[in-house]
Design an enzyme around this catalytic site. Structure first.
Site, PDB file in Angstrom:
ATOM      1  N   HIS A 248      39.253   8.906 -11.860  1.00 24.86           N
ATOM      2  CA  HIS A 248      40.545   9.379 -12.750  1.00 24.86           C
ATOM      3  C   HIS A 248      39.667   9.840 -14.263  1.00 24.86           C
ATOM      4  O   HIS A 248      40.352  10.266 -14.899  1.00 24.86           O
ATOM      5  CB  HIS A 248      41.504   8.525 -13.117  1.00 24.86           C
ATOM      6  CG  HIS A 248      42.055   8.042 -11.699  1.00 24.86           C
ATOM      7  ND1 HIS A 248      42.705   9.142 -10.870  1.00 24.86           N
ATOM      8  CD2 HIS A 248      41.969   6.720 -11.063  1.00 24.86           C
ATOM      9  CE1 HIS A 248      43.095   8.353  -9.818  1.00 24.86           C
ATOM     10  NE2 HIS A 248      42.618   7.018  -9.837  1.00 24.86           N
TER      11      HIS A 248
ATOM     12  N   TYR B  36      41.337   5.428   3.356  1.00 31.95           N
ATOM     13  CA  TYR B  36      42.364   6.108   2.554  1.00 31.95           C
ATOM     14  C   TYR B  36      42.661   7.351   3.362  1.00 31.95           C
ATOM     15  O   TYR B  36      41.882   8.384   3.181  1.00 31.95           O
ATOM     16  CB  TYR B  36      41.986   6.167   1.096  1.00 31.95           C
ATOM     17  CG  TYR B  36      42.203   5.249   0.221  1.00 31.95           C
ATOM     18  CD1 TYR B  36      42.544   3.924   0.671  1.00 31.95           C
ATOM     19  CD2 TYR B  36      41.922   5.302  -0.999  1.00 31.95           C
ATOM     20  CE1 TYR B  36      42.674   3.071   0.127  1.00 31.95           C
ATOM     21  CE2 TYR B  36      41.925   4.131  -1.951  1.00 31.95           C
ATOM     22  CZ  TYR B  36      42.260   2.830  -1.211  1.00 31.95           C
ATOM     23  OH  TYR B  36      42.274   2.036  -2.515  1.00 31.95           O
TER      24      TYR B  36
ATOM     25  N   LYS C 258      40.039  -2.452   3.162  1.00 32.11           N
ATOM     26  CA  LYS C 258      41.060  -2.036   2.247  1.00 32.11           C
ATOM     27  C   LYS C 258      41.798  -0.961   2.539  1.00 32.11           C
ATOM     28  O   LYS C 258      41.240   0.212   2.804  1.00 32.11           O
ATOM     29  CB  LYS C 258      40.380  -1.869   0.779  1.00 32.11           C
ATOM     30  CG  LYS C 258      41.260  -1.673  -0.115  1.00 32.11           C
ATOM     31  CD  LYS C 258      40.608  -1.231  -1.752  1.00 32.11           C
ATOM     32  CE  LYS C 258      41.764  -0.895  -2.880  1.00 32.11           C
ATOM     33  NZ  LYS C 258      41.052  -0.044  -3.803  1.00 32.11           N
TER      34      LYS C 258
ATOM     35  N   GLY D 245      47.557   0.046  -6.129  1.00 30.92           N
ATOM     36  CA  GLY D 245      47.869   1.239  -6.619  1.00 30.92           C
ATOM     37  C   GLY D 245      48.038   1.457  -8.094  1.00 30.92           C
ATOM     38  O   GLY D 245      47.465   0.935  -8.905  1.00 30.92           O
TER      39      GLY D 245
ATOM     40  N   GLY E 249      43.263  -3.274  -9.378  1.00 36.15           N
ATOM     41  CA  GLY E 249      42.650  -2.608 -10.657  1.00 36.15           C
ATOM     42  C   GLY E 249      43.508  -2.208 -11.610  1.00 36.15           C
ATOM     43  O   GLY E 249      43.519  -3.234 -12.678  1.00 36.15           O
TER      44      GLY E 249
END
Length: 330
Positions: free
Chosen positions: A72, A195, A228, A278, A304
């Site tokens: 990000h 993911y 995860k 998230g 996180g």
């Protein structure tokens, strides 16, 4: 007896005395028993994670992942809490909170590897994506670190992301196979972020019940020790899967039921499964998710932004509550 002989006798006694060992709980022993092919080094590193911090021995984990700077960018990741620009802030946060492990890319692990050596198990994230080179159809990640780096830095595990549903998924899984083989051969554990993402999965399907279960199962099949995934919604995305889910009455009304099925999909609960926190959310929702993970048989949270985007005092209070939830105290 002379002083010299006394000293020699004492040296022999010390040499034959059994070394102090980390006493594993029955819960941890049961978890480790599910990894039948792994060597003592890999099991020892899994044990270090399971026996670390305030949740040691319970079979539950809370892990701090700080790989969002790649994904990000720095401002989106750290500006809400400026001290978190410093890598040592995250190391110290993981230690102060009594967390199970700290996961991060190469540079962040290198920044504190000496100062915090032995203070908390580390997971070296060996691949990463970034939003500058985004590809919605064929998302993938670059390999940014090696198994050798993980050994050099004293890590307990490597971490790797796959994108089931991407046009590049097969490439990512093949790279994972090579990295996992090397990591296991030198006694490291393997953590897989799985993911669903890409042209073969709808946006709603990325967190769909059937798709998340499928992604978790893929990670288990690829040899992950710790898996995860994101928390699933009750949406069913694949028509063929939807038919089976409905015919077999697989419960999905509550988050606890959905977590239970994700865990079931990872070899009937023989693999460690943790769930992503998230984006930053309110505390009530965060705690409700943790209770659902706990009650559904999940092993814990890997959280996180919900941690480090808060001021440290608030982050420690939040993590304290999360840990108490996993201990069954709240």
């Amino acid at each position: 007896m002379s002083v010299t002989l006394v000293r020699r006798w004492g040296d022999r006694q010390n040499a034959t005395r059994k070394p102090k060992t980390m006493k594993l709980t029955q819960r941890v022993k049961k978890i480790l028993a599910g990894y039948e092919s792994d060597n003592p080094g890999t099991k020892a590193n899994l044990a270090r994670i399971l026996m670390q911090g305030r949740l040691r021995g319970t079979g539950h984990l809370v892990i701090l992942p700080v790989d969002q700077g790649f994904e990000h960018g720095p401002a989106r990741s750290f500006a809400p809490n400026p001290p978190s620009y410093d890598p040592l802030y995250h190391w110290q946060l993981a230690v102060d909170a009594g967390l199970s492990a700290f996961a991060a890319p190469l540079g962040m692990i290198e920044a504190g590897a000496s100062s915090f050596a032995g203070s908390v198990p580390t997971i070296l994230k060996v691949n990463s994506a970034n939003s500058l080179n985004g590809n919605n159809e064929a998302p993938t990640q670059a390999i940014t670190a090696s198994v050798g780096d993980a050994l050099r830095l004293g890590c307990s595990a490597i971490g790797y992301t796959i994108y089931p549903g991407s046009e590049r998924a097969y490439d990512m899984i093949e790279d994972l196979r090579e990295l996992a083989e090397e990591a296991k051969s030198v006694g490291l554990a393997v953590v897989v972020w799985s993911y669903p993402r890409g042209s073969y999965v709808s946006k709603e399907g990325e967190t769909g019940f059937d798709i998340v279960a499928y992604a978790a199962h893929m990670a288990a099949l690829a040899g992950a020790h710790i898996i995860k995934v994101k928390l699933p919604t009750d949406h069913l995305d694949l028509s063929a899967a939807k038919k089976v889910y409905e015919e077999q009455n697989i419960a999905r009304d509550t988050l606890t039921q959905r977590v239970s099925h994700i865990v079931q999909s990872c070899f009937g609960g023989r693999r460690i499964v943790v769930f992503s926190g998230g984006g930053k959310k309110d505390l009530v929702g965060l705690y409700e998710e943790a209770r659902a993970i706990r009650d559904g048989g999940g092993n814990g949270s890997i959280i996180g932004r919900n941690t480090f985007q808060r001021p440290k005092k608030g982050a420690l209070e939040m993590l304290d509550t999360l840990i108490n939830i996993y201990k069954g105290k709240e």
